[in-house]
Design a protein around this motif. Structure first.
Motif, PDB file in Angstrom:
ATOM      1  N   GLY A  73      -2.175  31.034  36.117  1.00  0.00           N
ATOM      2  CA  GLY A  73      -0.904  32.112  35.706  1.00  0.00           C
ATOM      3  C   GLY A  73       0.615  32.106  36.310  1.00  0.00           C
ATOM      4  N   ALA A  74       1.004  32.717  35.949  1.00  0.00           N
ATOM      5  CA  ALA A  74       2.500  32.652  36.405  1.00  0.00           C
ATOM      6  C   ALA A  74       2.465  32.732  38.139  1.00  0.00           C
ATOM      7  CB  ALA A  74       3.509  33.048  36.054  1.00  0.00           C
ATOM      8  N   PHE A  97      12.521  27.477  33.294  1.00  0.00           N
ATOM      9  CA  PHE A  97      11.944  27.274  32.551  1.00  0.00           C
ATOM     10  C   PHE A  97      10.747  29.156  32.022  1.00  0.00           C
ATOM     11  CE2 PHE A  97       7.539  25.188  30.244  1.00  0.00           C
ATOM     12  CZ  PHE A  97       8.103  25.701  29.424  1.00  0.00           C
ATOM     13  N   GLY A  98       9.698  29.199  33.664  1.00  0.00           N
ATOM     14  CA  GLY A  98       9.005  30.108  33.589  1.00  0.00           C
ATOM     15  C   GLY A  98       9.672  31.195  33.675  1.00  0.00           C
ATOM     16  N   ALA A 100      12.083  31.826  31.068  1.00  0.00           N
ATOM     17  CA  ALA A 100      12.393  32.163  29.573  1.00  0.00           C
ATOM     18  C   ALA A 100      10.350  32.595  28.755  1.00  0.00           C
ATOM     19  CB  ALA A 100      12.457  30.341  28.894  1.00  0.00           C
ATOM     20  N   LEU A 101       9.656  31.414  29.226  1.00  0.00           N
ATOM     21  CA  LEU A 101       8.394  31.845  29.053  1.00  0.00           C
ATOM     22  C   LEU A 101       7.779  33.319  29.017  1.00  0.00           C
ATOM     23  CD1 LEU A 101       6.364  28.693  30.649  1.00  0.00           C
ATOM     24  CD2 LEU A 101       6.952  28.706  28.359  1.00  0.00           C
ATOM     25  N   ALA A 102       8.721  33.972  30.130  1.00  0.00           N
ATOM     26  CA  ALA A 102       8.014  35.703  30.810  1.00  0.00           C
ATOM     27  C   ALA A 102       8.749  35.907  30.176  1.00  0.00           C
ATOM     28  CB  ALA A 102       8.036  35.952  31.841  1.00  0.00           C
ATOM     29  N   ALA A 149      10.139  31.209  39.283  1.00  0.00           N
ATOM     30  CA  ALA A 149       8.593  32.135  38.232  1.00  0.00           C
ATOM     31  C   ALA A 149       8.176  33.244  39.325  1.00  0.00           C
ATOM     32  CB  ALA A 149       8.161  31.209  37.306  1.00  0.00           C
TER      33      ALA A 149
ATOM     34  N   GLN B 181       1.276  25.581  31.839  1.00  0.00           N
ATOM     35  CA  GLN B 181       0.203  26.524  32.346  1.00  0.00           C
ATOM     36  C   GLN B 181       0.261  27.675  33.515  1.00  0.00           C
ATOM     37  OE1 GLN B 181      -3.114  24.464  31.289  1.00  0.00           O
ATOM     38  NE2 GLN B 181      -3.306  25.658  30.100  1.00  0.00           N
ATOM     39  N   SER B 182       0.936  26.315  34.600  1.00  0.00           N
ATOM     40  CA  SER B 182       0.806  27.439  36.173  1.00  0.00           C
ATOM     41  C   SER B 182       2.209  28.298  35.573  1.00  0.00           C
ATOM     42  CB  SER B 182       0.416  26.402  36.908  1.00  0.00           C
ATOM     43  OG  SER B 182       2.363  25.440  37.407  1.00  0.00           O
ATOM     44  N   LEU B 183       3.362  28.211  35.020  1.00  0.00           N
ATOM     45  CA  LEU B 183       4.685  28.893  34.443  1.00  0.00           C
ATOM     46  C   LEU B 183       3.903  30.265  34.062  1.00  0.00           C
ATOM     47  CD1 LEU B 183       7.038  26.382  35.069  1.00  0.00           C
ATOM     48  CD2 LEU B 183       6.458  27.651  37.206  1.00  0.00           C
ATOM     49  N   GLY B 184       2.827  29.949  33.183  1.00  0.00           N
ATOM     50  CA  GLY B 184       2.268  31.663  32.667  1.00  0.00           C
ATOM     51  C   GLY B 184       2.650  31.154  31.140  1.00  0.00           C
ATOM     52  N   GLN B 189       3.418  28.842  22.793  1.00  0.00           N
ATOM     53  CA  GLN B 189       3.936  28.627  23.805  1.00  0.00           C
ATOM     54  C   GLN B 189       3.955  27.261  24.149  1.00  0.00           C
ATOM     55  OE1 GLN B 189       4.499  31.287  27.069  1.00  0.00           O
ATOM     56  NE2 GLN B 189       6.169  31.664  26.398  1.00  0.00           N
ATOM     57  N   HIS B 193       6.798  24.323  23.545  1.00  0.00           N
ATOM     58  CA  HIS B 193       7.935  23.814  24.464  1.00  0.00           C
ATOM     59  C   HIS B 193       7.181  22.631  25.635  1.00  0.00           C
ATOM     60  CE1 HIS B 193      10.336  27.469  24.189  1.00  0.00           C
ATOM     61  NE2 HIS B 193       9.333  27.970  24.334  1.00  0.00           N
TER      62      HIS B 193
END
Lengths: 263, 279
Positions: A73-74, A97-98, A100-102, A149, B181-184, B189, B193
């Motif tokens: 998890g982030a 990137f983190g 952007a994913l959020a 992130a 994964q550790s960036l969520g 995704q 990505h």
């Protein structure tokens, strides 16, 4: 503030006869830089993988602020041994990137990514491609990416292991500055004794077969560096040398005892 | 005295090696160009000297003149452009259909155990069969229209693209997946990505191989009651012993295949500049 707790953690790979980690108790709180030091086979990376959520423990509980961890998890940022950056994105894209994913809007996440790049001294590198960076620069991008992130804590898996000695020292000092400024708890895995003693506020020494904690030390060399003392002065301080020798002796003790067991 | 020549030799060798690379890069191109020119010259020589009957091998000049006349008058009620257009149209439609279907399926096979279980044996079963062997079956099922021709080319392109995609997806660097994964990153995704961009170089290689196979299936496809197309033109000309049209058709097929390959290589360099670089 974040508090990570590991209670009686064991881990075993499927099909393996003996566990890689047995009965680990740990906690990581605010303003801590916890270093897990151990020889190969002592389950250091397994420990980090458990906390990151990449693998599940075979026994015990891991909680972050009381919430059990179930998968990656982030809120737990990870910096990997080899940078693990994405070559199809620019440096800026990687750091953002983190976010952007959020789903953070482009302008906002790029501004935040530029701040993080400045924090790791890479302000002018936003538009570079990944293959145009040196090893140390890539690790700094990896660190900036994890920080951007906004994780609650930072996990670092031998982040400086592949760097040359000179770059490694620079990176250690950079990490201490970033850690001081961002005030995030950090768990760092290493097999480098001097690195461990220099960085750690809390040092745990792991021994192999099965991986377990054999010693816990509270140190203040990292704090002293953050307070303005120079790295060379700290590393030549008799107190630093004594601690380093003590840890070294403990590591050798472990190795001798395991050799006697196997003999 | 006697030891002197050895260090001298050792010194001169690296200097020569350092000077060589730029010259060697140039000479590879030159060797290729000279080979082609020599072959053309030989061709011209044996035809101009009258050593070979034009029925067996027409001269290069005849081929060029034939090309000009085919452009203006056409062959078998269709101009050269129409033959070319028909062939390119078929391979274009087949390629588009193959890319649109094979890439998602390849991703599914690479990511999903059930999809792999279902489709892997099916693809591996039909892939090694020569297209000419299952051509009759396609004609029985789908008739002799445009569909059968495109379907044959499509099937030839589909397998290499799907297999390359599936393999690339399965071998995506696990550290990159964990980093995302550790960036969520969620499952979708991750695919969008990390997995697709990671697999892109191999996908493009799969398309390159598929296009090569597809283009060589073209002649087989145009065996089925075609009235237009380069493959049709060559076959029909062969039946009437119009050797210059046969040679012209072969040269055109080769040139187009070469252009497609070069275009795809350029596309690969543009889309995946990191491919083959250590980063």
């Amino acid at each position: 503030m974040a508090l990570l707790e590991l209670q009686r953690i064991s881990a075993q790979y499927p099909g393996a006869a003996s566990p890689v980690l047995a009965d680990i108790d740990l906690s990581l709180g605010p303003r801590q830089l916890l270093v897990a030091l151990g020889p190969s086979g002592s389950g250091k990376t397994s420990l980090l993988n458990l906390i990151a959520g990449f693998v599940a423990p075979s026994a015990g509980h891991i909680t972050l602020d009381g919430v059990p961890i179930s998968g990656p998890g982030a809120e737990r940022g990870v910096v990997f041994q080899d940078d693990a950056l994405l070559p199809w994105q620019t440096v800026l894209g990687n750091v953002a990137f983190g976010l952007a994913l959020a789903g953070v809007p482009k302008a906002e996440r790029e501004a935040r990514a530029r701040e993080m790049l400045a924090l790791v001294d890479l302000a002018g590198f936003a538009e570079r491609r990944i293959w145009q960076l040196s090893g140390g620069q890539k690790q700094r991008v990896g660190l900036a990416r994890a920080l951007a992130a906004e994780p609650r804590l930072l996990l670092m898996d031998e982040p400086f292991g592949a760097l040359d000695a000179f770059t490694r020292e620079q990176m250690q000092e950079l990490l201490l500055r970033v850690w001081q400024r961002s005030a995030k708890p950090v768990l760092l895995i290493t097999h480098d004794i001097e690195e461990a003693v220099f960085l750690a506020t809390d040092l745990v020494l792991l021994a192999p077969d099965p991986g377990r904690i054999v010693e816990r030390l509270q140190l203040d060399f990292g704090h002293r560096y953050a307070a303005g003392e120079s790295a060379r002065a700290i590393k030549s301080d008799p107190a630093f040398i004594a601690t380093r020798e003590h840890v070294l002796a403990r590591v050798f003790e472990q190795r001798k005892s395991t050799r006697r067991e196997t003999a | 005295m006697s030891s002197l020549p050895v260090p001298l030799q050792a010194q001169s060798q690296p200097a020569a090696a350092a000077a060589r690379p730029p010259r060697r890069a140039l000479s590879t191109r030159w060797i290729s160009t000279l080979t082609v020119l020599t072959l053309l010259a030989l061709w011209w020589l044996v035809t101009a000297a009258g050593w070979v009957e034009p029925l067996f091998l027409p001269s290069p000049g005849d081929i060029v003149r034939k090309a000009a006349s085919l452009l203006s008058q056409g062959y078998m009620d269709a101009s050269l452009w129409q033959h070319l257009g028909a062939s390119l149209g078929r391979i274009g439609v087949a390629l588009l259909a193959a890319v649109v279907t094979a890439i998602p399926l390849g991703i599914a096979i690479g990511c999903n155990r059930v999809a792999r279980g279902i489709f892997d044996p099916l693809i591996e079963f039909y892939r090694p069969i020569p297209p000419l062997a299952y051509l009759p079956l396609i004609v029985i099922w789908c008739g002799i229209g445009e569909l059968s021709k495109v379907l044959l080319i499509y099937l030839a392109i589909f397998a290499p693209v799907a297999i390359a995609t599936a393999t690339a997806v399965r071998t995506v660097d696990p550290v990159k997946l964990r980093a995302a994964q550790s960036l969520g990153a969620s499952r979708t995704q991750l695919i969008a990505h990390v997995i697709v961009p990671s697999a892109l170089p191999e996908m493009l290689t799969g398309i390159r191989i598929g296009l090569g196979v597809g283009w060589s299936t073209l002649v087989a496809a145009e065996l089925i009651a075609a009235t237009r197309g380069l493959g049709f033109m060559v076959q029909s000309a062969a039946q009437f012993l119009v050797t210059d049209v046969v040679v012209l058709g072969i040269v055109l097929i080769a040139l187009i295949a070469f252009a497609l390959e070069m275009g795809l290589r350029a596309l690969q360099r543009k889309l995946v500049p990191w491919h083959g670089k250590s980063y």
